[in-house]
Each structure stands twice: as structure tokens, then as C-alpha cells.
Design a protein around this motif. Structure first.
Motif, PDB file in Angstrom:
ATOM      1  N   UNK A 253       0.945  -0.790   0.261  1.00  0.00           N
ATOM      2  CA  UNK A 253      -0.408  -0.522  -0.590  1.00  0.00           C
ATOM      3  C   UNK A 253       0.382   1.265  -0.062  1.00  0.00           C
ATOM      4  N   UNK A 254       1.778   1.281   0.582  1.00  0.00           N
ATOM      5  CA  UNK A 254       2.823   2.399   0.851  1.00  0.00           C
ATOM      6  C   UNK A 254       3.539   2.513  -0.371  1.00  0.00           C
ATOM      7  N   UNK A 255       3.627   1.745  -1.024  1.00  0.00           N
ATOM      8  CA  UNK A 255       4.561   1.769  -2.404  1.00  0.00           C
ATOM      9  C   UNK A 255       3.319   2.472  -3.425  1.00  0.00           C
ATOM     10  N   UNK A 256       2.209   1.427  -3.432  1.00  0.00           N
ATOM     11  CA  UNK A 256       1.453   1.901  -4.202  1.00  0.00           C
ATOM     12  C   UNK A 256      -0.366   2.793  -3.582  1.00  0.00           C
TER      13      UNK A 256
ATOM     14  N   UNK B  18      -1.975   6.315   7.150  1.00  0.00           N
ATOM     15  CA  UNK B  18      -0.489   6.387   7.066  1.00  0.00           C
ATOM     16  C   UNK B  18      -0.595   7.831   5.898  1.00  0.00           C
ATOM     17  N   UNK B  19      -1.612   6.724   4.587  1.00  0.00           N
ATOM     18  CA  UNK B  19      -1.014   7.538   3.281  1.00  0.00           C
ATOM     19  C   UNK B  19      -1.586   8.673   3.571  1.00  0.00           C
TER      20      UNK B  19
ATOM     21  N   UNK C 175      -2.191  13.899   3.302  1.00  0.00           N
ATOM     22  CA  UNK C 175      -2.666  16.099   4.092  1.00  0.00           C
ATOM     23  C   UNK C 175      -1.076  17.294   3.949  1.00  0.00           C
ATOM     24  N   UNK C 176      -0.509  16.111   4.940  1.00  0.00           N
ATOM     25  CA  UNK C 176       1.144  17.699   4.742  1.00  0.00           C
ATOM     26  C   UNK C 176       1.362  17.850   3.340  1.00  0.00           C
ATOM     27  N   UNK C 177       1.357  17.281   1.903  1.00  0.00           N
ATOM     28  CA  UNK C 177       1.436  17.721   0.754  1.00  0.00           C
ATOM     29  C   UNK C 177       0.446  18.270   0.404  1.00  0.00           C
TER      30      UNK C 177
END
Length: 260
Positions: A117-120, A176-177, A182-184
Motif C-alpha cells: 500500500x505504501x508503494x502504491x 498513514x497515506x 494532508x501534509x503535501x
């Protein structure tokens, strides 16, 4: 967050594409691309810009053909989503080398899914109530079932435990994603956001009215440096979930225990 779903295209054609079962070849020049190359191009677009930005036209542009030509390979976005998902599932290692015990095996399954999930991250935007019945998905399902085979669960319980672990990892990865997105989009890290919000909250919050939330929130904020820790929360939740599975197994082995 969900913006699309698998199983939205022609089910027969989707399975043919997933398993490489091509219908009778039409007269004409040899195809310039393989279906796998088209799926890889679509995955690259989704990795870069997210699933909402994906379209058949953009995939066609990436591989250098017209949109109409692309439809001769893949009939629509529904089938393309199925291909994309099954393709990335093929990244998951189907081995338990070096791992002993059912709990260690399930932990490996969970962490491999977490990393996928973190990669995609676009995978979190795909609903899979109608799973793409491709070779990688079925091989991965078999692998995950083997993690808990022979430990005292019925076949139905094995299926449900695999679903439970998958749903848990999906939710944890989504959190996590989302924090990263949100930060971005706001241009503020979590620390910066708390630095601005915290002083205002202190002016309006009455600790006496919410003593437990105040105490626990302060402890958590100090521990996480006000930024949260999705990876740590994931590991804690996984441990609790597996404690529950272990208790279920123990009840099943105890003649006097409840099995429901």
C-alpha cells in the motif's frame, strides 16, 4: 477515498486478459505492445498522480498510441483496473523462509501488504468487493491461507481471518497515506500544524471537563512529538489483532470453551 472498483468491466474479457487467454487473432499487423506493458504504464501513471488522474487517453499517450488503438488491447477502464491490481499483487513475495509459527507468518503477510500500500497508495482508492480473479490475486490468497493452515481453524474461519487481517492493514495504511497526503496538500507537516493549532486549543480547552482525554492526549502528544506514528500504531494494532486470533484458536481447542 475510494474512487474506483474492480469487477467493473466485462467479467469474461477481464479474466481472459488476466490469464493471457487471447481470443482468435484478427488479420493485421502484429500488436505493438503486450497487455502487461499497458498495465505497467497505467500503474506508473497511478503511482505518480493517483487513481483519479488515470484515464485511457493518458495511458494511450504514455505508450504512444491513440486512445482508439488502446481499446483494441483493453476494452475499457474497468478491465484496466483489474489488470493493474492483479499486476501489483504479483510484487508480494510468496514465501515464509526464515519464519516459524503461524503468528510470525501472519505478521509477514500483514507487513508485506502494508508495504504494498505504501508503494502504491492508489490501491487504497480501489474497492475490491468483486476481486479481479487473476493469477497473482489467487496465488496471494493461497499464500495467506497457508499462513494459518493446520492451526485449529475451520476453512471458513481461515478465510475470515485472512479477510480480517487484510481489512485491518487496509485501514491502517489508509491512515498513514492520508497523513502524507494532508501534509503535501496543505504544505504543513504535522508538527507545524500542531504548533499553530495547539496554542489556540489551550485557550479554549477546559481540562476539568475532559480530564481523561486531556491526560491521555498529553501523554500521546509527548510520546509522538505531536506528529503521530502510523507505523507504531500499525504494529500495536496488529499485535492486538493476533492476540484475538490466538484466543479464538485456544477456545476452539478447549472442549469446555465457546467456539462462537
Amino acid at each position: 477515498m475510494t474512487t474506483d472498483f474492480t469487477g467493473g468491466g466485462d467479467p469474461r474479457r477481464s479474466i481472459e486478459l488476466l490469464w493471457g487467454l487471447e481470443p482468435g487473432r484478427r488479420p493485421g499487423p502484429k500488436p505493438r505492445f503486450t497487455v502487461a506493458e499497458i498495465a505497467a504504464a497505467a500503474i506508473a501513471l497511478a503511482d505518480a498522480d493517483g487513481l483519479p488522474a488515470l484515464s485511457m487517453r493518458k495511458v494511450a499517450d504514455r505508450v504512444g498510441v491513440s486512445a482508439m488503438s488502446l481499446y483494441t488491447y483493453v476494452p475499457g477502464k474497468g478491465e484496466l483496473i483489474d489488470l493493474m491490481l492483479d499486476t501489483v499483487l504479483g510484487e508480494v513475495p510468496l514465501t515464509f523462509d526464515g519464519v516459524t509459527g503461524w503468528r510470525g507468518r501472519v505478521e509477514r503477510v500483514a507487513r508485506e501488504n502494508w508495504n504494498l500500500y505504501l508503494r502504491h497508495p492508489w490501491l487504497l482508492q480501489v474497492a475490491t468487493s468483486r476481486p479481479p480473479l487473476g493469477p497473482h490475486l489467487i496465488a496471494k490468497y493461497d499464500h495467506e491461507l497457508r499462513a494459518i493452515d493446520g492451526i485449529g481453524l475451520t476453512d471458513l474461519e481461515m478465510d475470515l481471518v485472512v479477510q480480517l487481517v487484510g481489512d485491518y492493514v487496509h485501514g491502517a495504511a489508509r491512515t498513514a497515506v492520508s497523513a502524507t497526503l494532508v501534509a503535501q496538500r496543505t504544505g504543513l507537516t504535522d508538527e507545524q500544524w500542531w504548533e499553530q493549532a495547539g496554542p489556540v486549543l489551550e485557550r479554549v480547552l477546559d481540562p476539568a471537563a475532559t480530564p481523561t482525554a486531556t491526560r491521555v492526549g498529553a501523554a500521546a502528544g509527548e510520546e509522538y512529538n505531536a506528529a503521530g506514528d502510523p507505523a507504531r500504531a500499525f504494529e500495536f494494532g496488529l499485535s492486538c489483532l493476533l492476540d484475538g486470533v490466538a484466543a479464538r484458536i485456544s477456545r476452539g481447542r478447549d472442549p469446555g470453551g465457546r467456539s462462537d
